[in-house]
Write an enzyme that holds these catalytic residues in place. Sequence first.
Site, short mmCIF file in Angstrom:
data_model
loop_
_atom_site.label_atom_id
_atom_site.label_comp_id
_atom_site.label_asym_id
_atom_site.label_seq_id
_atom_site.Cartn_x
_atom_site.Cartn_y
_atom_site.Cartn_z
N GLY A 1 0.79 -1.28 -0.05
CA GLY A 1 0.09 0.05 0.26
C GLY A 1 0.40 1.07 -0.06
O GLY A 1 0.67 2.74 0.97
N LEU B 1 1.48 3.47 -2.05
CA LEU B 1 1.06 4.09 -3.02
C LEU B 1 0.01 5.17 -1.94
O LEU B 1 -0.11 6.38 -2.67
CB LEU B 1 0.77 4.51 -5.00
CG LEU B 1 2.21 3.93 -5.16
CD1 LEU B 1 1.29 3.34 -6.84
CD2 LEU B 1 3.34 4.13 -5.24
N GLY B 2 -0.71 4.73 -0.93
CA GLY B 2 -1.50 5.00 -0.30
C GLY B 2 -1.35 6.75 -0.05
O GLY B 2 -0.61 6.95 0.12
N GLN B 3 -2.05 7.16 0.83
CA GLN B 3 -2.19 8.38 1.78
C GLN B 3 -0.68 8.06 2.97
O GLN B 3 0.53 8.71 2.95
CB GLN B 3 -3.74 8.32 2.77
CG GLN B 3 -3.52 10.15 3.10
CD GLN B 3 -4.20 10.07 4.38
OE1 GLN B 3 -5.25 9.37 4.90
NE2 GLN B 3 -4.64 11.21 4.83
N ASP C 1 -1.24 -7.39 -5.24
CA ASP C 1 -2.57 -7.65 -4.53
C ASP C 1 -2.75 -8.58 -3.82
O ASP C 1 -2.40 -9.89 -3.24
CB ASP C 1 -3.72 -8.16 -5.32
CG ASP C 1 -5.10 -8.07 -4.87
OD1 ASP C 1 -5.11 -8.07 -3.68
OD2 ASP C 1 -5.83 -8.41 -5.32
N TYR D 1 -15.38 -2.15 8.24
CA TYR D 1 -13.81 -1.70 8.78
C TYR D 1 -13.66 -1.60 9.90
O TYR D 1 -12.35 -2.60 9.80
CB TYR D 1 -14.04 -0.42 7.73
CG TYR D 1 -12.44 0.16 8.39
CD1 TYR D 1 -11.25 -0.19 7.85
CD2 TYR D 1 -12.67 1.54 8.70
CE1 TYR D 1 -10.20 0.04 8.06
CE2 TYR D 1 -10.97 2.28 9.07
CZ TYR D 1 -10.33 1.50 8.35
OH TYR D 1 -9.17 2.16 9.06
N LYS E 1 -11.07 -4.49 12.06
CA LYS E 1 -9.84 -4.17 12.58
C LYS E 1 -9.75 -4.27 13.96
O LYS E 1 -8.63 -5.02 14.72
CB LYS E 1 -9.47 -2.22 12.62
CG LYS E 1 -9.88 -1.80 11.25
CD LYS E 1 -7.94 -1.90 10.80
CE LYS E 1 -7.93 -1.01 9.43
NZ LYS E 1 -6.87 -2.09 8.54
N ILE F 1 -6.07 11.07 9.61
CA ILE F 1 -5.08 11.67 9.58
C ILE F 1 -4.65 12.39 8.30
O ILE F 1 -5.79 12.47 7.18
CB ILE F 1 -3.59 10.14 8.70
CG1 ILE F 1 -3.94 9.24 10.17
CG2 ILE F 1 -2.35 10.37 8.29
CD1 ILE F 1 -3.25 9.50 11.08
N1 SER Z 1 -9.33 6.96 8.76
C1 SER Z 1 -10.97 6.14 8.80
C2 SER Z 1 -11.44 6.65 7.77
O1 SER Z 1 -12.65 6.82 7.59
C3 SER Z 1 -10.48 6.30 9.86
O2 SER Z 1 -9.53 4.65 10.87
O3 SER Z 1 -12.21 5.29 7.87
#
Ligand code: SER
Length: 316
Positions: free
Chosen positions: A8, A10-12, A52, A142, A146, A172
């Site tokens: 990952g 290239l992600g934020q 992937d 999500y 986690k 973030i």
């Molecule tokens: N930044 C994430 C989201 O908003 C939270 O971990 O899904």
Amino acid sequence: MKRILVIGALGQIGSELTAAFNRRYGTANVVAADVNEDTRRLFPDNVFERLDVTDAETLEHIVLRHHIDTIVNLAAMLSATGEKNPDRAWHININGLLNVIRLAIKHRLDRVMTPSSIAVFGPQSVLYDTPQETVLTPNTMYGVTKVVGELLGDYYFKKAGLDFRGIRYPGIISNRTMPGGGTTDYAVEIFYAAVRDKHYTCFLSNESCLPMMYMPDCIRATIALLEADRSRLRHRGNYNVGAMSFTPEILTREIQKHIPDFTIDYQPDFRREIARYWPASVDDSAARSDWGWQPEWTLETMVEDMLRAVRAKMPA
Ligand code: SER
């Protein structure tokens, strides 16, 4: 910890963490991998692999070919996109993580890091100063993934001695790569809208108070935990880490100190319901005592720096 694979990249978070790893450990020791190759030019000097994370075979080849001993797995589908496709969120976030864990155990890798999130909390967690150890009843797929990720890390630590580490990231805020599909994304979008249009329409409500962190603090926290002395860690993949907390309204007032005619209006959508049960602030005393966590950026300094950086990116 000699050869790191960032999944990952290239992600934020990945795009900035990979750059920080390059500076700290040397580009030759950092392999960047991502499912999306569009912005691979971000890292012209790193070995880049298209990956992937749900493809265990390719992952194993990459680990062996590059003598990887540390994996930082940032590949995940976030909260808002995950609600639109919960099966896919489970597949990427859990089956992908299991591939990483199994491989790390099989090839005796030194350590594995994967983020957790404030999304693990839910309606039964306290809203302010949310403790690290508390009831976890997430309200999104999500968040479910986690929680399971944290539990898997704990389980394989006990069962197979896997050195598994992770931070429950708050929202973030950054200006290099846009976030994608999260509930906290408004706190990045708002800066571009403020500079470009002097107006922002927010998808949360004015009172949605969430814990947030500026990217430089996120990078420092991640490296501090990654490098922390194993014997000092009393927790594995579930460290609460706090920096600042604000509502869209508070953020707006801070931006208005720099752009007085900036305005905001609210058109809350389903993401408001997601944010509703996330903490307003977290108790991060375990991170502070186990690996010396201490944030440096405040709302005021973050806003000033974000506006400077976003203005610099905009055409004159
Ligand atoms: N930044 C994430 C989201 O908003 C939270 O971990 O899904």
